[in-house]
Design a protein around this motif. Structure first.
Motif, mmCIF file in Angstrom:
data_model
loop_
_atom_site.group_PDB
_atom_site.id
_atom_site.type_symbol
_atom_site.label_atom_id
_atom_site.label_comp_id
_atom_site.label_asym_id
_atom_site.label_seq_id
_atom_site.Cartn_x
_atom_site.Cartn_y
_atom_site.Cartn_z
ATOM 1 N N HIS A 70 0.936 -0.880 0.125
ATOM 2 C CA HIS A 70 0.410 0.121 0.287
ATOM 3 C C HIS A 70 0.370 0.600 -0.028
ATOM 4 C CE1 HIS A 70 -3.955 -1.777 0.277
ATOM 5 N NE2 HIS A 70 -3.554 -2.673 1.553
ATOM 6 N N GLU A 102 0.476 3.408 -2.931
ATOM 7 C CA GLU A 102 -0.363 4.991 -3.173
ATOM 8 C C GLU A 102 0.936 5.935 -2.691
ATOM 9 O OE1 GLU A 102 -2.714 3.850 0.304
ATOM 10 O OE2 GLU A 102 -3.952 2.336 -0.135
ATOM 11 N N SER A 106 5.023 -2.224 -5.388
ATOM 12 C CA SER A 106 3.363 -2.565 -5.165
ATOM 13 C C SER A 106 2.809 -4.084 -5.555
ATOM 14 C CB SER A 106 2.459 -1.876 -5.176
ATOM 15 O OG SER A 106 2.092 -1.695 -5.781
ATOM 16 N N ASN A 114 -6.146 -6.317 -3.765
ATOM 17 C CA ASN A 114 -5.000 -5.684 -3.773
ATOM 18 C C ASN A 114 -4.600 -5.183 -5.213
ATOM 19 O OD1 ASN A 114 -5.391 -4.487 -0.953
ATOM 20 N ND2 ASN A 114 -4.559 -6.126 -0.166
#
Length: 104
Positions: free
Chosen positions: A39, A43, A51, A80
């Motif tokens: 994350h 992000e 990621s 995810n």
């Protein structure tokens, strides 16, 4: 802190979890930390390729932990991966992964 500081903090926590926990709890803690790192990479750093490797690794481990494939942790991991696929512009693959996750 930046990514380097955050990653060092996560690694320190991983060592702490590993020292304190044994057996399956260690695996779950490792998955949680890798997911958190994924994350952060996606992000905060905007690094979907980095990621993706974290999220894929967690998904692989969780599929081994839950071979029936019907555990909510698998669905979360798939979500995810799907978000990362979307960030990479692979929208059809992301949609398929999200549909599969919702089916769980």
């Amino acid at each position: 802190l930046g990514l380097v500081g955050s990653e060092m903090c996560i690694r320190d926590r991983n060592k702490e979890f590993t020292r304190c926990l044994g057996g399956p709890s260690r695996v779950h803690a490792s998955c949680t930390l890798r997911q958190t790192l994924g994350h952060l990479l996606l992000e905060v750093e905007g690094s979907p390729l980095d990621s993706m490797s974290q999220f894929q690794s967690v998904l692989t481990v969780r599929k081994r932990l839950y071979p029936k494939g019907d555990h909510p942790d698998i669905a979360r991991s798939m979500n995810n991966v799907a978000a990362t696929l979307g960030a990479l512009g692979k929208h059809q693959q992301a949609l398929k992964m999200q549909e599969d996750a919702l089916a769980i």
